[in-house]
Write a protein that holds these residues in place. Structure first.
Motif, PDB file in Angstrom:
ATOM      1  N   TYR A  13      45.018  64.277 100.033  1.00 41.83           N
ATOM      2  CA  TYR A  13      45.483  64.935  98.813  1.00 41.83           C
ATOM      3  C   TYR A  13      44.903  64.195  97.619  1.00 41.83           C
ATOM      4  N   TYR A  14      44.406  64.933  96.635  1.00 42.56           N
ATOM      5  CA  TYR A  14      44.011  64.293  95.380  1.00 42.56           C
ATOM      6  C   TYR A  14      44.165  65.293  94.237  1.00 42.56           C
ATOM      7  N   GLU A  15      44.082  64.775  93.027  1.00 39.18           N
ATOM      8  CA  GLU A  15      44.178  65.664  91.864  1.00 39.18           C
ATOM      9  C   GLU A  15      42.917  65.533  91.033  1.00 39.18           C
ATOM     10  N   SER A  16      42.460  66.646  90.490  1.00 41.27           N
ATOM     11  CA  SER A  16      41.311  66.603  89.603  1.00 41.27           C
ATOM     12  C   SER A  16      41.692  67.421  88.371  1.00 41.27           C
ATOM     13  N   TRP A  17      41.617  66.806  87.204  1.00 41.93           N
ATOM     14  CA  TRP A  17      42.049  67.456  85.958  1.00 41.93           C
ATOM     15  C   TRP A  17      43.456  68.034  86.115  1.00 41.93           C
ATOM     16  N   GLY A  18      44.319  67.286  86.808  1.00 44.22           N
ATOM     17  CA  GLY A  18      45.717  67.695  86.971  1.00 44.22           C
ATOM     18  C   GLY A  18      45.931  68.760  88.027  1.00 44.22           C
ATOM     19  N   LYS A  19      44.846  69.211  88.681  1.00 43.67           N
ATOM     20  CA  LYS A  19      45.003  70.268  89.694  1.00 43.67           C
ATOM     21  C   LYS A  19      45.026  69.660  91.092  1.00 43.67           C
ATOM     22  N   PRO A  20      45.967  70.139  91.951  1.00 41.70           N
ATOM     23  CA  PRO A  20      46.090  69.563  93.286  1.00 41.70           C
ATOM     24  C   PRO A  20      45.036  70.089  94.273  1.00 41.70           C
ATOM     25  N   PHE A  21      44.459  69.177  95.036  1.00 42.40           N
ATOM     26  CA  PHE A  21      43.496  69.527  96.082  1.00 42.40           C
ATOM     27  C   PHE A  21      43.952  68.914  97.407  1.00 42.40           C
ATOM     28  N   VAL A  22      43.819  69.694  98.491  1.00 40.21           N
ATOM     29  CA  VAL A  22      44.154  69.194  99.820  1.00 40.21           C
ATOM     30  C   VAL A  22      42.904  69.361 100.681  1.00 40.21           C
ATOM     31  N   VAL A  23      42.543  68.310 101.418  1.00 43.22           N
ATOM     32  CA  VAL A  23      41.338  68.395 102.250  1.00 43.22           C
ATOM     33  C   VAL A  23      41.736  68.286 103.722  1.00 43.22           C
ATOM     34  N   ILE A  24      41.316  69.279 104.510  1.00 44.44           N
ATOM     35  CA  ILE A  24      41.606  69.280 105.952  1.00 44.44           C
ATOM     36  C   ILE A  24      40.420  68.640 106.675  1.00 44.44           C
ATOM     37  N   ASN A  25      40.706  67.580 107.440  1.00 39.02           N
ATOM     38  CA  ASN A  25      39.620  66.833 108.079  1.00 39.02           C
ATOM     39  C   ASN A  25      39.598  66.944 109.589  1.00 39.02           C
ATOM     40  N   SER A  26      40.541  67.703 110.172  1.00 44.19           N
ATOM     41  CA  SER A  26      40.521  67.779 111.637  1.00 44.19           C
ATOM     42  C   SER A  26      40.733  69.211 112.117  1.00 44.19           C
ATOM     43  N   ASP A  27      40.206  69.457 113.283  1.00 45.55           N
ATOM     44  CA  ASP A  27      40.305  70.747 113.946  1.00 45.55           C
ATOM     45  C   ASP A  27      41.791  71.111 114.140  1.00 45.55           C
ATOM     46  N   ARG A  28      42.588  70.097 114.568  1.00 47.99           N
ATOM     47  CA  ARG A  28      44.001  70.356 114.857  1.00 47.99           C
ATOM     48  C   ARG A  28      44.748  70.804 113.590  1.00 47.99           C
ATOM     49  N   THR A  29      44.500  70.123 112.479  1.00 56.48           N
ATOM     50  CA  THR A  29      45.181  70.502 111.230  1.00 56.48           C
ATOM     51  C   THR A  29      44.677  71.861 110.736  1.00 56.48           C
ATOM     52  N   ALA A  30      43.376  72.127 110.922  1.00 52.71           N
ATOM     53  CA  ALA A  30      42.831  73.426 110.507  1.00 52.71           C
ATOM     54  C   ALA A  30      43.534  74.548 111.272  1.00 52.71           C
ATOM     55  N   ILE A  31      43.755  74.344 112.560  1.00 56.15           N
ATOM     56  CA  ILE A  31      44.429  75.366 113.364  1.00 56.15           C
ATOM     57  C   ILE A  31      45.891  75.499 112.911  1.00 56.15           C
TER      58      ILE A  31
END
Ligand code: HEM
Length: 450
Positions: A13-31
């Motif tokens: 999870y990170y924020e850029s210009w106050g906007k939330p971003f979530v990054v999925i890094n695994s096949d299991r979480t993507a599913i």
């Protein structure tokens, strides 16, 4: 990927210009997120630069998850799902053979020929429009329009995505270069979305239109497809041919960098097909190594490393982590396809990872699914993409030996294996020589094209 290792998490999870971003890094979480909770994660972020200023809101890939998208996706699926896409195989085979003929004439322009081949295929299947050369008006304009996606399609590249009010500042305003860029790209996107439809309709009115997806839509829905119907078809012409272009170039690059893989591909083609005739779709079962090369290219240098961004519509909790509603969700396909637990020694180009020890396709090997994404917004053209890639790769490797090129002084030209970075990634321009593998091949190519 570095962050996911550093923080030992397959969700970041990170924020850029106050906007939330979530990054999925695994096949299991993507599913878990894109498939099991697909209605929550099927939306797309608002991208003022790409959608509003560059005029790409009509492309299925960027549409919000609403009724317009549902209709567009339904119509699209009707023409491109696995059962329907087989009807484009003759066109795909012709596309591959024309590409061979172009390369035979001049292998220095490999990049241009390959790009044109996919442009021709898409224009033909979608609109029944016969594109003759790279100077064709549709191709030239599409290249300009598509550049906007590469330049702007990752949310946050342009400040206007973070501060949408900026879209109202005029072009002449200091620092408003993005407005001038957007205007040019928007004009090209408008032409790209309308001109082929107008021209194809004209050909139909004159009784000169060959079968095409557009023609069947018009026949099913009447003379004036609503914008939704038209957009559904058009989306195929968008990033589709760019990603197939990138993946084909990856295969050629891999053959140059890994001659032992090339030798195995040639041995399989000689054994299963011979050099006396072209490979065709009927040979698929006996060419597992070629299929494995295509899968490995999609894994090794996946053309859309961050796929196309999603948006979560409501707040959610995953494994104890809170995900704020409205977050932009990035599928890190690159990290998933480089997960050493799924793909040992991931930097190595190894078609063998998809094969059993006896050389058959291994049904238990993890597929490069992440290349096409997951859930409701997963690639709607996967069947056509895989077919096209397969016949083009089989034909290219059957016809040519991919060799190192030499400059005028006789020095071998270096191949760096570098890639460009954008929404779609491509091999940086490289030089190679494609030589016919036997004397009869030029004649066979010319006879096959009549
Ligand atoms: C190597 C070839 C291809 C790759 C790697 C690829 C990959 C992808 C990816 C990653 C997405 C984004 C999915 C998401 O938002 O989660 C996508 C969307 C899409 N692709 Fe492909 N694609 C390929 C070829 C094609 C072709 C040939 C077609 C059309 C015939 C096509 C049609 C589409 C459409 C319509 C969407 C939007 C789906 C939606 O938002 O509902 N693609 N593709």
């Amino acid at each position: 990927m570095r962050w996911s290792r550093e923080y030992n998490s397959d969700l970041l999870y990170y924020e850029s210009w106050g906007k939330p971003f979530v990054v999925i890094n695994s096949d299991r979480t993507a599913i878990d997120l894109f498939e099991r909770k697909s209605s929550l994660y099927a939306d797309k972020p608002r991208m003022p630069m790409l959608n509003d200023l560059c005029g790409w809101a009509w492309d299925i890939s960027f549409m919000p998850y609403d009724d317009t998208w549902k209709l567009a996706r339904k119509l699209f699926t009707r023409h491109y799902r696995a059962g329907a896409a087989v009807r484009y195989r003759d066109e795909e085979t012709r596309c591959a053979r024309e590409l061979l003929a172009d390369i035979l004439q001049n292998d220095v322009q490999l990049f241009e020929h390959t790009r044109l081949a996919f442009g021709k295929l898409i224009m033909n299947v979608t609109y029944g429009i016969d594109v003759k050369s790279a100077d064709d008006k549709y191709i030239k304009n599409a290249q300009k329009a598509l550049y906007a996606i590469t330049a702007t399609g990752n949310v946050g590249t342009y400040l206007v995505d973070s501060i949408p009010l900026l879209k109202y500042i005029p072009e002449w305003f200091p620092g408003a270069k993005f407005q001038r860029e957007a205007r040019e790209w928007r004009e090209a996107a408008e032409v790209m979305s309308q001109q082929p439809i107008e021209d194809a309709k004209e050909a139909m009115a004159e009784g000169k239109a060959p079968p095409s997806v557009l023609r069947s839509l018009l026949e099913d829905y009447g003379e004036n497809p609503s914008p939704q119907e038209a957009y559904a078809i058009l989306s195929a012409t968008g990033t589709a041919y760019e990603v197939m272009w990138s993946t084909t170039l990856t295969v050629i690059l891999a053959m140059l960098l890994f001659p032992d893989i090339k030798a195995k591909a040639h041995a399989e083609l000689d054994r299963a097909v011979s050099r006396e005739r072209f490979p065709d779709f009927g040979d698929q079962a006996s060419l597992p190594y070629i299929t494995a090369i295509c899968k490995e290219a999609l894994r090794w240098r996946t053309p859309l490393p961050l796929a196309v961004m999603h948006r979560v519509t409501q707040e959610d909790t995953h494994n104890g982590y809170h995900i704020p509603g409205g977050s932009t969700v990035v599928l890190n396909s690159w990290a998933i396809l480089y997960d050493p637990k799924q793909y040992p020694d991931p930097e190595r180009f190894s078609p063998e990872r998809f094969l059993t020890p006896s050389g058959e396709l291994n049904p238990d090997a993890p597929e490069p699914t992440a290349a096409f994404s997951y859930g409701r917004r997963a690639c709607a053209g996967t069947a056509m993409a895989l077919d096209t890639l397969w016949i083009v790769v089989a034909s290219l490797l059957w016809a040519f030996d991919v060799q190192r090129a030499f400059d005028e002084s006789g020095n071998e030209i270096d191949v760096t294996g570098e890639y460009t970075f954008g929404v779609v990634c491509y091999p940086a321009p490289f030089r190679c020589a494609l030589r016919p593998r036997s004397e009869n091949i030029p004649a066979l190519i010319s006879v096959s094209l009549g």
